[in-house]
Design an enzyme around this catalytic site. Sequence first.
Site, PDB file in Angstrom:
ATOM      1  CB  THR A 161      -0.950  -0.006   1.217  1.00 42.23           C
ATOM      2  OG1 THR A 161      -1.808  -1.146   1.141  1.00 42.23           O
ATOM      3  CG2 THR A 161      -1.812   1.247   1.260  1.00 42.23           C
ATOM      4  CB  SER A 218       1.744  -7.868   1.457  1.00 44.38           C
ATOM      5  OG  SER A 218       0.449  -7.512   1.883  1.00 44.38           O
ATOM      6  CB  THR A 276       0.094  -3.901   6.272  1.00 48.36           C
ATOM      7  OG1 THR A 276      -1.163  -3.870   5.571  1.00 48.36           O
ATOM      8  CG2 THR A 276       0.726  -2.516   6.231  1.00 48.36           C
ATOM      9  CG  ASP A 277      -2.947  -7.729   3.595  1.00 50.26           C
ATOM     10  OD1 ASP A 277      -3.282  -6.943   4.494  1.00 50.26           O
ATOM     11  OD2 ASP A 277      -3.570  -7.849   2.532  1.00 50.26           O
TER      12      ASP A 277
END
Length: 330
Positions: free
Chosen positions: A25, A63, A93-94
Amino acid sequence: MNEQESAATPSGPPQRLALIHTGGTIASRPDPAGQGLTPQHAPPLPGLPGVTVQTHQPFSLPSPHITPQHMNTLRDLLGGLKDVDGAVVTHGTDTLEETAFFLHLTLATDVPVVLTGSMRHAEEVSWDGPGNLRDAAQLALHPQSQGRGPLVVFGGDVFDARTVTKVHTSAVDAFGGYPGPIGRIDQGPDGPAVRYFAGPEPRPLYAPRQLDARVEVLYAYAGWQGEGYAEAEQRADGLVIAALGTGNLPPQLLPLIQATDKPVVIATRTHAGPVLPVYGYPGGGATLQRAGAIPASFLNAHKARLLLLILLSEGRSVPEIRQVFAGGLF
């Protein structure tokens, strides 16, 4: 690799930072065709006086597309860096916590490494990317970051790679994990103020030549009778089960675990806490351990999967794997 240099401070030579972009992101914007957010442009580093920056971009991916092979590529890149004082990895971030933990287990370097990203994209007025990136760079160059292994920083909070986890799908402060941050970086009038609440801890390192093992994760729920277990056990080299509470399962799973000679690691689906094999009813943690299951200590299921994958790829036997998890030193 690109290189740029800011003016050196009068007090000394420039510090040297490696900035490694992988997508996520923090690099995303709305797709011009209206198909949603996609990684497009690596974010710039806010100006840091006296810092020389090497920029690398081994790949640019959301991710969910990251695999252990991509993590291994990062490990090789970070391990081969020369003439740098710190390194920052931007990441979606995942799966950021999984990449951080993989590096924690496999990256042999004295260079501080900090992972960060953003929860909001570059065209939102509240984009958190620049602040997180600045914090990560300052943290990676801070002398107290030495010897701690890979770190994660979000919103000024500093996390250990072993315990950090994503705790919210959309909030800016999306990262947490029991027992909480191990440090904090704040921007004061005289520059960054870095405080660590705990000292560095030893960590074992593993060096698989290739990641050729297959490990699958199964998720326990009320009324589970083992659906999907036999199929996963047949195609995998090892299993991790996100079990209930302190590591308990419905009774139907007990004979399935007894029948396999492959490692079955029992983690917990609970947000925090260790696996404790104390219950003696059929499917209770004590009976699972007697059946051959391996408690995951405090690791969540996806981190336990990475450790098991690495150990199997190294050719470790089930007794050796049991000993590693029992030691609790990750």
